[in-house]
Motif scaffolding. Structure first.
Motif, PDB file in Angstrom:
ATOM      1  N   VAL A 129     -13.217 -47.800  62.157  1.00 20.53           N
ATOM      2  CA  VAL A 129     -12.611 -47.444  60.874  1.00 20.53           C
ATOM      3  C   VAL A 129     -11.190 -46.873  60.982  1.00 20.53           C
ATOM      4  O   VAL A 129     -10.472 -46.807  59.980  1.00 20.53           O
ATOM      5  CB  VAL A 129     -13.492 -46.405  60.133  1.00 20.53           C
ATOM      6  CG1 VAL A 129     -14.871 -46.965  59.889  1.00 20.53           C
ATOM      7  CG2 VAL A 129     -13.561 -45.092  60.914  1.00 20.53           C
ATOM      8  N   ASP A 130     -10.758 -46.487  62.167  1.00 22.11           N
ATOM      9  CA  ASP A 130      -9.526 -45.707  62.299  1.00 22.11           C
ATOM     10  C   ASP A 130      -8.296 -46.390  61.713  1.00 22.11           C
ATOM     11  O   ASP A 130      -7.527 -45.781  60.955  1.00 22.11           O
ATOM     12  CB  ASP A 130      -9.277 -45.365  63.778  1.00 22.11           C
ATOM     13  CG  ASP A 130     -10.492 -44.709  64.399  1.00 22.11           C
ATOM     14  OD1 ASP A 130     -10.465 -43.493  64.626  1.00 22.11           O
ATOM     15  OD2 ASP A 130     -11.500 -45.419  64.644  1.00 22.11           O
ATOM     16  N   GLU A 131      -8.089 -47.645  62.084  1.00 19.64           N
ATOM     17  CA  GLU A 131      -6.888 -48.335  61.614  1.00 19.64           C
ATOM     18  C   GLU A 131      -6.950 -48.586  60.108  1.00 19.64           C
ATOM     19  O   GLU A 131      -5.938 -48.533  59.414  1.00 19.64           O
ATOM     20  CB  GLU A 131      -6.689 -49.651  62.375  1.00 19.64           C
ATOM     21  CG  GLU A 131      -6.212 -49.450  63.804  1.00 19.64           C
ATOM     22  CD  GLU A 131      -4.965 -48.567  63.887  1.00 19.64           C
ATOM     23  OE1 GLU A 131      -4.025 -48.762  63.077  1.00 19.64           O
ATOM     24  OE2 GLU A 131      -4.923 -47.672  64.741  1.00 19.64           O
ATOM     25  N   ASP A 132      -8.161 -48.863  59.601  1.00 22.97           N
ATOM     26  CA  ASP A 132      -8.309 -49.037  58.152  1.00 22.97           C
ATOM     27  C   ASP A 132      -7.932 -47.756  57.415  1.00 22.97           C
ATOM     28  O   ASP A 132      -7.259 -47.783  56.382  1.00 22.97           O
ATOM     29  CB  ASP A 132      -9.746 -49.437  57.808  1.00 22.97           C
ATOM     30  CG  ASP A 132     -10.027 -50.898  58.127  1.00 22.97           C
ATOM     31  OD1 ASP A 132      -9.079 -51.625  58.435  1.00 22.97           O
ATOM     32  OD2 ASP A 132     -11.201 -51.289  58.064  1.00 22.97           O
ATOM     33  N   SER A 148      -8.914 -37.121  59.916  1.00 23.95           N
ATOM     34  CA  SER A 148     -10.000 -36.312  59.349  1.00 23.95           C
ATOM     35  C   SER A 148     -11.052 -37.190  58.675  1.00 23.95           C
ATOM     36  O   SER A 148     -12.256 -36.906  58.768  1.00 23.95           O
ATOM     37  CB  SER A 148      -9.439 -35.299  58.344  1.00 23.95           C
ATOM     38  OG  SER A 148      -8.594 -34.370  58.988  1.00 23.95           O
ATOM     39  N   ALA A 149     -10.616 -38.250  58.004  1.00 25.73           N
ATOM     40  CA  ALA A 149     -11.569 -39.166  57.380  1.00 25.73           C
ATOM     41  C   ALA A 149     -12.442 -39.838  58.441  1.00 25.73           C
ATOM     42  O   ALA A 149     -13.659 -40.009  58.251  1.00 25.73           O
ATOM     43  CB  ALA A 149     -10.819 -40.223  56.561  1.00 25.73           C
ATOM     44  N   SER A 150     -11.848 -40.200  59.571  1.00 28.12           N
ATOM     45  CA  SER A 150     -12.617 -40.808  60.671  1.00 28.12           C
ATOM     46  C   SER A 150     -13.650 -39.833  61.209  1.00 28.12           C
ATOM     47  O   SER A 150     -14.811 -40.199  61.435  1.00 28.12           O
ATOM     48  CB  SER A 150     -11.673 -41.240  61.799  1.00 28.12           C
ATOM     49  OG  SER A 150     -10.829 -42.289  61.389  1.00 28.12           O
ATOM     50  N   TRP A 151     -13.240 -38.571  61.422  1.00 28.36           N
ATOM     51  CA  TRP A 151     -14.190 -37.580  61.927  1.00 28.36           C
ATOM     52  C   TRP A 151     -15.312 -37.337  60.914  1.00 28.36           C
ATOM     53  O   TRP A 151     -16.479 -37.174  61.303  1.00 28.36           O
ATOM     54  CB  TRP A 151     -13.477 -36.265  62.222  1.00 28.36           C
ATOM     55  CG  TRP A 151     -12.633 -36.223  63.470  1.00 28.36           C
ATOM     56  CD1 TRP A 151     -11.319 -35.864  63.565  1.00 28.36           C
ATOM     57  CD2 TRP A 151     -13.057 -36.534  64.805  1.00 28.36           C
ATOM     58  NE1 TRP A 151     -10.894 -35.934  64.861  1.00 28.36           N
ATOM     59  CE2 TRP A 151     -11.941 -36.341  65.652  1.00 28.36           C
ATOM     60  CE3 TRP A 151     -14.260 -36.958  65.366  1.00 28.36           C
ATOM     61  CZ2 TRP A 151     -11.991 -36.559  67.028  1.00 28.36           C
ATOM     62  CZ3 TRP A 151     -14.313 -37.182  66.745  1.00 28.36           C
ATOM     63  CH2 TRP A 151     -13.192 -36.981  67.556  1.00 28.36           C
ATOM     64  N   CYS A 152     -14.992 -37.314  59.618  1.00 28.01           N
ATOM     65  CA  CYS A 152     -16.029 -37.105  58.601  1.00 28.01           C
ATOM     66  C   CYS A 152     -17.059 -38.228  58.626  1.00 28.01           C
ATOM     67  O   CYS A 152     -18.277 -37.975  58.532  1.00 28.01           O
ATOM     68  CB  CYS A 152     -15.396 -37.013  57.213  1.00 28.01           C
ATOM     69  SG  CYS A 152     -14.564 -35.453  56.845  1.00 28.01           S
ATOM     70  N   LEU A 153     -16.584 -39.455  58.745  1.00 30.33           N
ATOM     71  CA  LEU A 153     -17.502 -40.588  58.790  1.00 30.33           C
ATOM     72  C   LEU A 153     -18.375 -40.518  60.044  1.00 30.33           C
ATOM     73  O   LEU A 153     -19.565 -40.844  60.005  1.00 30.33           O
ATOM     74  CB  LEU A 153     -16.721 -41.906  58.748  1.00 30.33           C
ATOM     75  CG  LEU A 153     -17.203 -42.900  57.690  1.00 30.33           C
ATOM     76  CD1 LEU A 153     -16.975 -42.340  56.302  1.00 30.33           C
ATOM     77  CD2 LEU A 153     -16.508 -44.245  57.823  1.00 30.33           C
ATOM     78  N   HIS A 178     -17.996 -40.804  72.318  1.00 29.47           N
ATOM     79  CA  HIS A 178     -17.469 -39.547  71.783  1.00 29.47           C
ATOM     80  C   HIS A 178     -16.526 -38.903  72.792  1.00 29.47           C
ATOM     81  O   HIS A 178     -16.963 -38.388  73.826  1.00 29.47           O
ATOM     82  CB  HIS A 178     -18.617 -38.594  71.448  1.00 29.47           C
ATOM     83  CG  HIS A 178     -18.167 -37.388  70.676  1.00 29.47           C
ATOM     84  ND1 HIS A 178     -17.663 -37.472  69.401  1.00 29.47           N
ATOM     85  CD2 HIS A 178     -18.137 -36.062  70.998  1.00 29.47           C
ATOM     86  CE1 HIS A 178     -17.354 -36.266  68.969  1.00 29.47           C
ATOM     87  NE2 HIS A 178     -17.611 -35.395  69.920  1.00 29.47           N
ATOM     88  N   SER A 179     -15.244 -38.932  72.467  1.00 29.67           N
ATOM     89  CA  SER A 179     -14.249 -38.401  73.392  1.00 29.67           C
ATOM     90  C   SER A 179     -13.016 -37.920  72.633  1.00 29.67           C
ATOM     91  O   SER A 179     -12.017 -38.630  72.540  1.00 29.67           O
ATOM     92  CB  SER A 179     -13.857 -39.478  74.428  1.00 29.67           C
ATOM     93  OG  SER A 179     -12.934 -38.968  75.354  1.00 29.67           O
ATOM     94  N   PRO A 180     -13.062 -36.698  72.074  1.00 29.86           N
ATOM     95  CA  PRO A 180     -11.872 -36.156  71.410  1.00 29.86           C
ATOM     96  C   PRO A 180     -10.715 -36.034  72.400  1.00 29.86           C
ATOM     97  O   PRO A 180     -10.917 -35.708  73.582  1.00 29.86           O
ATOM     98  CB  PRO A 180     -12.334 -34.775  70.932  1.00 29.86           C
ATOM     99  CG  PRO A 180     -13.818 -34.846  70.906  1.00 29.86           C
ATOM    100  CD  PRO A 180     -14.193 -35.776  72.010  1.00 29.86           C
ATOM    101  N   GLN A 192     -10.551 -40.614  70.893  1.00 29.22           N
ATOM    102  CA  GLN A 192      -9.794 -41.402  71.865  1.00 29.22           C
ATOM    103  C   GLN A 192     -10.067 -42.898  71.746  1.00 29.22           C
ATOM    104  O   GLN A 192      -9.152 -43.715  71.869  1.00 29.22           O
ATOM    105  CB  GLN A 192     -10.121 -40.937  73.290  1.00 29.22           C
ATOM    106  CG  GLN A 192      -9.329 -41.659  74.378  1.00 29.22           C
ATOM    107  CD  GLN A 192      -9.627 -41.117  75.761  1.00 29.22           C
ATOM    108  OE1 GLN A 192     -10.517 -40.287  75.936  1.00 29.22           O
ATOM    109  NE2 GLN A 192      -8.891 -41.567  76.749  1.00 29.22           N
ATOM    110  N   HIS A 193     -11.330 -43.255  71.521  1.00 35.02           N
ATOM    111  CA  HIS A 193     -11.710 -44.672  71.479  1.00 35.02           C
ATOM    112  C   HIS A 193     -12.021 -45.152  70.064  1.00 35.02           C
ATOM    113  O   HIS A 193     -12.593 -46.229  69.883  1.00 35.02           O
ATOM    114  CB  HIS A 193     -12.921 -44.911  72.387  1.00 35.02           C
ATOM    115  CG  HIS A 193     -12.740 -44.390  73.774  1.00 35.02           C
ATOM    116  ND1 HIS A 193     -11.858 -44.959  74.671  1.00 35.02           N
ATOM    117  CD2 HIS A 193     -13.287 -43.316  74.400  1.00 35.02           C
ATOM    118  CE1 HIS A 193     -11.899 -44.273  75.811  1.00 35.02           C
ATOM    119  NE2 HIS A 193     -12.750 -43.280  75.669  1.00 35.02           N
ATOM    120  N   GLY A 194     -11.633 -44.369  69.074  1.00 36.62           N
ATOM    121  CA  GLY A 194     -11.904 -44.752  67.693  1.00 36.62           C
ATOM    122  C   GLY A 194     -13.324 -44.416  67.278  1.00 36.62           C
ATOM    123  O   GLY A 194     -14.157 -44.000  68.079  1.00 36.62           O
TER     124      GLY A 194
END
Length: 523
Positions: free
Chosen positions: A207-210, A341-346, A502-504, A513-515
């Motif tokens: 989802v990151d790039e979106d 932040s939206a990526s982390w929430c998802l 999972h790799s912040p 790190q990997h989306g």
């Protein structure tokens, strides 16, 4: 004649040698003498820290500690651990354990007083003195990214920029932007629905790039109009600049001026971004939008104001530089951090399906089949708690740093002019003494009674910074996150993909790190 020429040559040589001596003395004072005086003044008061080298400070030790940790990280790459601070900032964790909650270290000539003492942090947050400002390295070492915009300037010039920009993000103005947030998000979700239908109802999406594209579209339309700013490309290039800059070392005397491969790449990206923004400004100036005033128009009007008020644009700032710096600051603050932040929430909602179901139930109960409006966003209590808890565990900004612009005192400690006070936000957000024994766990219910009910010292919660320099766009960011998440919840359910790792990681912001890869299923 020859004698006069010899005398003239000797005088010229004397002037050049004198000038060279002055330059050498200035460089020596700036890179060695002044940092030593600053450090000595703090050390004499009982504050300890690793011993720095002359030119590089503690940068070599930071690299050594970080490199020594890498083999440990590889032992359990798929385990989701929210206590990630020791892995991402191992030097700070090691020095805190060794020297105490407040310690001193340096990167090159920059002296950093790292503070994780909650009472001292509270005292800083409540300080209203203008003697505490943004670090000078933000406009020098980070100059290609921030320049002298609202995020990095100080004094009357900062106050002038804040006066222009902040009102655009007041709550009432943000309410008028919710409809365009909905419109942009709906367009993205339409593409997700198509992908899901083409895959038989379920599809894997990173989802990151979106989210970056969506956030770029929203900030462009909200602040800079609809059709003229190539927001996506500018944001993409700012992300590249941010990534390149995160690989460099700040504070090493003279390093930023050398034509190294790293610096040449920074300079090229800076030129390209500045050129794109100025091209957008030129097209914006020729647009006819009637009486509508967006943020870019306000910046243009401010830049063209030739008043002699000293609180306005400094004499050494060009009109173009004023506009470019603030456009970059607004894009950076309003695009990258919200998308992350939206990526982390998802990710958190995928990892906790019970909270995903609760949040979805709330959204459907409030909105039904309708799209969210500004009037109903504040009723989404569960979603608000989820966002607050995600920002606690994964704040997009790693540090709050303030520079002592004059000698200043906190908790009985005298801090000399030029010292930088650094507060690591993730460390404060997961301090068990402040948040309880479950500080490393995802528990949105802790925010059921607000921040004051969640934390012993509410000031320790600072995802948007603190004090007068807190993020001017925090209402905008929260509204955007609620719109994005509520629309996704109303249309899809999702879980983490087996491919998710999972790799912040810290790249001037805390990001995956990997989306974030999810398995998305249309409701």
């Amino acid at each position: 004649m020859e004698e006069s020429m010899i005398i003239a040559a000797q005088m010229l040589l004397s002037i050049l040698l004198g000038a060279l001596f002055i330059v050498i003395a200035y460089v020596f004072d700036a890179s060695i003498s002044r940092p030593r005086r600053l450090r000595s003044g703090i050390v004499k008061q009982g504050i300890r820290g690793p011993v720095p080298s002359i030119l590089y400070g503690n940068i070599p030790e930071i690299k050594r500690i970080t490199e020594s940790l890498k083999p440990m990280e590889k032992r359990s790459p798929d385990k989701m651990v929210h206590d990630w601070f020791p892995a991402v900032f191992p030097h700070l964790e090691q020095w805190r354990n060794e020297y105490g909650a407040t310690f001193l270290y340096s990167t090159g000539a920059i002296q950093l007083l790292c503070v994780t003492d909650a009472e001292m942090v509270k005292e800083m947050i409540l300080c209203t003195s203008l003697n505490l400002g943004k670090p000078s390295y933000l406009s020098t070492e980070r100059g290609p990214l921030l320049g002298r915009g609202i995020l990095s300037s100080n004094g009357p010039y900062w106050a002038y920029q804040r006066k222009i920009i902040a009102p655009e993000f007041y709550l009432e103005r943000v309410k008028g932007m919710v409809s365009l947030m909905v419109e942009s998000t709906a367009a993205m979700l339409k593409s997700w629905e198509t992908k899901a239908e083409d895959s038989g109802g379920k599809v894997e999406i990173t989802v990151d790039e979106d989210f970056r594209s969506l956030s770029a579209d929203i900030i462009s339309r909200a602040c800079f109009g609809r059709n003229y700013v190539p927001g996506g490309k500018i944001c993409s290039m700012l992300q590249s600049l941010q990534r390149v800059m995160s690989r460099g070392n700040i504070g090493v005397p003279g390093m930023r001026h050398l034509p190294t491969k790293h610096n040449r790449e920074l300079w090229r990206l800076e030129r390209d971004i500045d050129s794109m923004i100025l091209d957008a400004v030129k097209r914006r100036s020729s647009d006819d939008d009637g009486d509508k005033k967006d943020l870019l128009q306000l910046l243009l009007a401010a830049a063209e104001n030739d008043g002699d008020d000293s609180s306005k644009i400094p004499a050494d700032m060009t009109t173009n530089k004023f506009i470019v710096d603030n456009c970059k600051n607004i894009y950076l603050a309003g695009h990258e951090t919200t998308a992350i932040s939206a990526s982390w929430c998802l990710m958190m909602l995928a990892a906790h399906p019970d909270w995903q179901a609760r949040a979805r139930g709330e959204v459907l109960a409030i909105c039904g089949t309708n799209t969210p409006t500004a009037d109903v966003l504040h009723n989404m209590k569960v979603l608000n708690m989820v966002i607050q808890e995600t920002l606690r565990l994964y704040p997009p900004v790693a540090y709050v740093v303030r520079e002592a612009l004059q000698d200043i005192h906190f908790k009985g400690l005298n801090i000399g002019r030029g010292a930088n006070i650094q507060v690591p936000i993730p460390r404060m957000h997961q301090d068990r003494e402040l948040w309880g024994p479950d500080a490393h766990e995802f528990k949105p219910e802790r925010f059921g009674n607000g921040v004051s009910g969640a934390c012993k010292i509410p000031q320790a919660y600072m995802p948007f910074g603190f004090g007068s320099r807190s993020c001017a766009g925090q209402h905008f960011a929260m509204a955007e996150l609620k719109v994005i998440l509520s629309l996704i919840l109303s249309k899809f359910r999702w879980s983490l993909s087996p491919a998710y790792h999972h790799s912040p990681v810290f790249r001037l912001a805390i990001q995956p790190q990997h989306g974030v890869s999810i398995l998305l299923e249309k409701l």
